[in-house]
Design a protein around this motif. Structure first.
Motif, PDB file in Angstrom:
ATOM      1  N   TYR A  36       0.828  -1.201   0.000  1.00 42.87           N
ATOM      2  CA  TYR A  36       0.000   0.000   0.000  1.00 42.87           C
ATOM      3  C   TYR A  36       0.870   1.261   0.000  1.00 42.87           C
ATOM      4  CZ  TYR A  36      -3.204   3.653   1.197  1.00 42.87           C
ATOM      5  OH  TYR A  36      -3.907   4.820   1.163  1.00 42.87           O
ATOM      6  N   ALA A  37       1.822   1.328   0.920  1.00 36.23           N
ATOM      7  CA  ALA A  37       2.615   2.539   1.124  1.00 36.23           C
ATOM      8  C   ALA A  37       3.679   2.748   0.049  1.00 36.23           C
ATOM      9  CB  ALA A  37       3.285   2.499   2.494  1.00 36.23           C
ATOM     10  N   ARG A  38       4.187   1.652  -0.517  1.00 33.11           N
ATOM     11  CA  ARG A  38       5.286   1.711  -1.485  1.00 33.11           C
ATOM     12  C   ARG A  38       6.506   2.426  -0.908  1.00 33.11           C
ATOM     13  NH1 ARG A  38       4.807  -2.316  -4.740  1.00 33.11           N
ATOM     14  NH2 ARG A  38       2.737  -2.468  -5.606  1.00 33.11           N
ATOM     15  N   ARG A  39       6.736   2.164   0.388  1.00 31.97           N
ATOM     16  CA  ARG A  39       7.921   2.691   1.063  1.00 31.97           C
ATOM     17  C   ARG A  39       8.169   1.865   2.312  1.00 31.97           C
ATOM     18  NH1 ARG A  39       7.534   8.302   1.321  1.00 31.97           N
ATOM     19  NH2 ARG A  39       9.508   8.171   2.395  1.00 31.97           N
ATOM     20  N   ARG A  72      -2.658   9.357   8.562  1.00 32.08           N
ATOM     21  CA  ARG A  72      -1.710  10.256   7.891  1.00 32.08           C
ATOM     22  C   ARG A  72      -0.396   9.564   7.590  1.00 32.08           C
ATOM     23  NH1 ARG A  72       2.168  13.983   8.386  1.00 32.08           N
ATOM     24  NH2 ARG A  72       2.618  13.644  10.569  1.00 32.08           N
ATOM     25  N   THR A  73       0.127   8.801   8.577  1.00 31.50           N
ATOM     26  CA  THR A  73       1.403   8.097   8.387  1.00 31.50           C
ATOM     27  C   THR A  73       1.276   6.592   8.607  1.00 31.50           C
ATOM     28  OG1 THR A  73       2.050   8.385  10.703  1.00 31.50           O
ATOM     29  CG2 THR A  73       2.736  10.116   9.154  1.00 31.50           C
ATOM     30  N   ASP A 106      10.955   7.332   7.064  1.00 32.82           N
ATOM     31  CA  ASP A 106      12.047   7.689   6.154  1.00 32.82           C
ATOM     32  C   ASP A 106      13.300   6.915   6.535  1.00 32.82           C
ATOM     33  OD1 ASP A 106      13.171   8.990   8.382  1.00 32.82           O
ATOM     34  OD2 ASP A 106      12.609  11.001   7.689  1.00 32.82           O
ATOM     35  N   PRO A 113       4.343  11.122   5.827  1.00 24.77           N
ATOM     36  CA  PRO A 113       2.961  11.003   5.327  1.00 24.77           C
ATOM     37  C   PRO A 113       2.846   9.993   4.198  1.00 24.77           C
ATOM     38  CG  PRO A 113       3.632  13.303   5.468  1.00 24.77           C
ATOM     39  CD  PRO A 113       4.872  12.481   5.682  1.00 24.77           C
ATOM     40  N   LEU A 114       1.690   9.349   4.155  1.00 27.52           N
ATOM     41  CA  LEU A 114       1.367   8.415   3.079  1.00 27.52           C
ATOM     42  C   LEU A 114       0.668   9.159   1.969  1.00 27.52           C
ATOM     43  CD1 LEU A 114      -0.079   5.565   5.286  1.00 27.52           C
ATOM     44  CD2 LEU A 114       2.011   5.443   3.954  1.00 27.52           C
ATOM     45  N   ARG A 115       0.767   8.619   0.762  1.00 27.21           N
ATOM     46  CA  ARG A 115       0.004   9.185  -0.368  1.00 27.21           C
ATOM     47  C   ARG A 115      -1.434   8.716  -0.236  1.00 27.21           C
ATOM     48  NH1 ARG A 115       2.086   6.145  -4.898  1.00 27.21           N
ATOM     49  NH2 ARG A 115       2.330   4.633  -3.264  1.00 27.21           N
ATOM     50  N   GLY A 116      -2.377   9.605  -0.396  1.00 28.93           N
ATOM     51  CA  GLY A 116      -3.792   9.221  -0.350  1.00 28.93           C
ATOM     52  C   GLY A 116      -4.211   8.735   1.010  1.00 28.93           C
ATOM     53  N   ASN A 117      -5.474   8.450   1.199  1.00 30.92           N
ATOM     54  CA  ASN A 117      -5.969   7.981   2.485  1.00 30.92           C
ATOM     55  C   ASN A 117      -7.000   6.879   2.347  1.00 30.92           C
ATOM     56  OD1 ASN A 117      -4.419  10.057   3.463  1.00 30.92           O
ATOM     57  ND2 ASN A 117      -5.864  10.593   5.058  1.00 30.92           N
TER      58      ASN A 117
END
Length: 119
Positions: A36-39, A72-73, A106, A113-117
Motif C-alpha cells: 500500500y505505502a510503497r515505502r 496520515r502516516t 524515512d 505522510p502516506l500518499r492518499g488515504n
C-alpha cells in the motif's frame, strides 16, 4: 502468504507455536502495508490476536492480510490465518485473527505522510 507447518514450528502437542503464528501474521501485515505505502514501514502496534483453533503439524497455513484503515502516516492491517488440513475430507478453517498498525518511515526512522488515504 503460505507456510507449511513443519516439526520445528510446533510444540510438544504437535501444534503451531503461538509466537510463530504471530510472527507469520506480522510478516503478512508488513507485506500488505508495504504494498500500500510503497515505502519502508515498521510495525508499531498489534491488537489482540484471537487464537480460535489449533494449527496441527503437517497443515498448510494461508495468511490473508488487507489494509482496513489509513491514517496520515499509518495503516491498520487485518490478518486472518486459515488452515488447510492435509487429510482427506477436512475443510479449511479460521485459526486466528488479529490487527496490526504499521507506520511509514524515512531512512532515519521518522514517520512520513502516506500518499492518499483510502485502503
Amino acid at each position: 502468504m503460505v507456510y507449511p507447518v513443519f516439526p520445528g514450528t510446533t510444540n510438544h502437542y504437535g501444534t503451531l507455536f503461538g509466537g510463530t503464528a504471530m510472527a507469520w501474521m506480522d510478516q503478512a501485515a508488513f507485506v500488505a502495508a508495504t504494498r500500500y505505502a510503497r515505502r519502508k514501514v515498521v510495525t508499531v502496534h498489534s491488537d489482540a490476536i484471537d487464537f480460535r483453533r489449533p494449527v496441527p503439524l503437517g497443515a498448510i497455513v494461508e495468511l490473508l492480510a488487507r489494509v482496513v484503515e489509513v491514517g496520515r502516516t499509518s495503516v491498520r492491517v487485518e490478518v486472518e490465518m486459515w488452515v488447510e488440513p492435509v487429510r482427506e475430507g477436512a475443510e479449511p478453517y479460521l485459526a486466528a485473527r488479529g490487527g496490526f498498525v504499521l507506520v511509514a518511515v524515512d531512512e532515519e526512522g521518522r514517520p512520513v505522510p502516506l500518499r492518499g488515504n483510502q485502503p
